[in-house]
Design an enzyme around this catalytic site. Structure first.
Site, PDB file in Angstrom:
ATOM      1  N   SER A  77       0.735  -1.273  -0.219  1.00  0.00           N
ATOM      2  CA  SER A  77       0.068   0.063   0.037  1.00  0.00           C
ATOM      3  C   SER A  77       0.846   1.302   0.080  1.00  0.00           C
ATOM      4  O   SER A  77       0.562   2.363  -0.293  1.00  0.00           O
ATOM      5  CB  SER A  77      -0.976   0.052   1.248  1.00  0.00           C
ATOM      6  N   HIS A 117       1.540   4.211   6.675  1.00  0.00           N
ATOM      7  CA  HIS A 117       1.062   4.866   5.984  1.00  0.00           C
ATOM      8  C   HIS A 117       1.195   6.426   5.998  1.00  0.00           C
ATOM      9  O   HIS A 117       1.969   6.842   7.097  1.00  0.00           O
ATOM     10  CB  HIS A 117      -0.589   5.125   5.789  1.00  0.00           C
ATOM     11  N   ASP A 143      -7.731   6.505   4.958  1.00  0.00           N
ATOM     12  CA  ASP A 143      -7.761   5.442   5.889  1.00  0.00           C
ATOM     13  C   ASP A 143      -8.808   5.195   6.865  1.00  0.00           C
ATOM     14  O   ASP A 143      -8.622   4.480   7.662  1.00  0.00           O
ATOM     15  CB  ASP A 143      -6.474   5.266   6.675  1.00  0.00           C
TER      16      ASP A 143
END
EC number: 3.4.21.89
Length: 200
Positions: A77, A117, A143
């Site tokens: 990701s 992230h 998210d």
């Protein structure tokens, strides 16, 4: 007739009958003692290695301020910034402000594995409280779908650490061990056997 002094049968019987059993027993006894000592030594050696690793890990936790100073990227990701299997080095000093654009590792309630992230939005109140939103570079959406139900923002308490450096693909062994538990046990068995059986 009676055997003469140089009779080979006498010599053979003497050697086999008297010397071998006692010297043989001595050798086996010595081997057993040595093997026990060697085994105790290797077990001690193994315990030292494990305790040293734990001390280094605890030292890193204190130095970096992060409960997990080193983590492995488990998904794609964050590509192209980080790839699956990259090893990240984290710090988590409370006084460091969180800024948009930096990469954080955070925990979400109900999920065991932390997520790596990028911070995309930061809201800072006058009293210094910070709320922020994250997103994977390779993901289409932010998210919020990953946070616990009803949670729209993360807070500083959710952060495990901020990425300060990385080694590409070094963590692939961890991923293989997670994906194939049998490989993990085999590797641990080989490592344990090597430490216990290696000779100085």
């Amino acid at each position: 007739g009676p055997p003469w002094p140089g009779d080979p049968s006498m010599v053979r019987a003497g050697v086999v009958g008297t010397h071998l059993p006692t010297s043989g027993l001595d050798i086996f006894g010595d081997l057993r003692k040595m093997n026990k000592r060697q085994l105790y030594y290797q077990v001690l050696n193994f315990a030292m290695i494990v305790s040293s690793a734990l001390m280094i890990w605890k030292g890193l936790i204190v130095l970096t301020g992060s409960e997990s100073p080193i983590v492995v990227v488990l998904s794609g990701s964050m590509e192209p910034a980080f790839h699956r299997g990259d090893l990240l080095f984290l710090t988590n000093f409370r006084e460091d402000p969180i800024r948009a654009g930096e990469i954080v590792v955070f925990k979400v309630e109900g999920r065991d594995i932390p997520i790596v992230h990028r911070v995309i939005k930061v809201h800072e109140k006058d009293n210094g409280d910070i709320k922020f939103l994250t997103k994977g570079d390779n993901n289409e959406v932010d998210d919020r779908g990953l946070y616990k139900e009803g949670q729209n923002w993360l807070e500083k308490k959710d952060v495990v650490g901020r990425a300060r450096g990385f080694l590409p693909y070094v963590g692939m062994v961890t991923i293989i061990m997670n994906d194939y538990p049998k490989f993990k046990y085999a590797l641990l068995a080989v490592m344990g056997a090597y430490v216990l059986l290696k000779r100085e």
